[in-house]
Design an enzyme around this catalytic site. Structure first.
Site, PDB file in Angstrom:
ATOM      1  N   GLY A  56      -5.293   3.198   2.677  1.00  0.00           N
ATOM      2  CA  GLY A  56      -5.585   2.741   1.032  1.00  0.00           C
ATOM      3  C   GLY A  56      -6.926   2.842   0.372  1.00  0.00           C
ATOM      4  N   ASP A 114      -4.142  -9.363  -1.061  1.00  0.00           N
ATOM      5  CA  ASP A 114      -2.627  -9.454  -1.635  1.00  0.00           C
ATOM      6  C   ASP A 114      -2.348 -11.069  -1.002  1.00  0.00           C
ATOM      7  OD1 ASP A 114      -0.378  -9.633  -3.338  1.00  0.00           O
ATOM      8  OD2 ASP A 114       0.736  -8.543  -1.310  1.00  0.00           O
TER       9      ASP A 114
END
Ligand code: 5GP
Ligand code: MG
Length: 194
Positions: A56, A114
């Site tokens: 990512g 997250d």
């Protein structure tokens, strides 16, 4: 928190897949340069090792490090929370670090913080290699979702609890090539074979 840009900026072909643009290409570029300047000041005294998490970080990393004019070495750790969905699951390390970070100043780069599970697992692994210090840099931070006690030293944007794609971030390995960050359409989460 960042304000949502007008949904009209979503390219027509993506209108059923993404709900709106959260961060434009220009917004990202400006913020990434600011982060790079801050990191450059903090790491100026010693050669740094940049450790980025695959996959990512590709775009963020490329844009970030080209604005850090310091000697550095670069390596990657492969980690995936397997499964194609939008929920974090069990972690799997897919590529180990090759560079020796003992006694080094490490900048650990990830796309998004997250729950913090990924980052805390990676930090535990890295700390065992005895670097001098580790600073964490993430493009995005979903603070509301945190369950682990991890904190990033450099944060691009704090974002609301919505699943985002683009600028390296995927849904089922798609959308990484979008130059902006968009909120995934909720209907996509339910798709059996996205
Ligand atoms: P954590 O372990 O902190 O819960 O999750 C971190 C990883 O989950 C990130 O590296 C990223 O791969 C994935 N993730 C968490 N939130 C999102 C999101 O909104 N969009 C995308 N594409 N990936 C996310
Ligand atoms: Mg990731």
């Amino acid at each position: 928190m960042v304000k949502r840009a007008a949904p009209s900026r979503v390219p027509h072909r993506l209108r059923h897949e993404v709900k709106g643009v959260l961060l434009s290409e220009a917004q990202i570029a400006a913020r990434v340069r600011a982060l790079a300047r801050q990191i450059t000041r903090d790491f100026a005294s010693r050669e740094m090792v940049v450790v980025a998490l695959l996959n990512g970080t590709v775009m963020f990393l490329a844009d970030l490090i080209r604005h850090i004019p310091l000697p550095m070495r670069l390596d990657f750790i492969g980690v995936s929370s397997y499964g194609a969905g939008t929920q974090s699951r069990a972690l799997e390390f897919t590529k180990a670090l090759r560079l020796d970070v003992r006694g080094r100043d490490v900048l650990l780069v990830d796309d998004i913080l997250d729950t913090g599970k990924t980052m805390s697992a990676v930090l535990a692994k890295l700390r065992r290699l005895n670097p001098r210090r580790i600073k964490v840099c993430v493009l995005l931070d979903k603070k509301a979702r945190r369950t682990e006690r991890v904190q990033a030293h450099y944060v691009g944007f704090e974002i609301p609890d919505e699943f985002v794609v683009g600028y390296g971030l995927d849904f089922a390995e798609r959308y990484r090539n979008l130059p902006f960050i968009a909120v995934l359409h909720p209907a996509m989460h339910a798709a059996p074979n996205p």
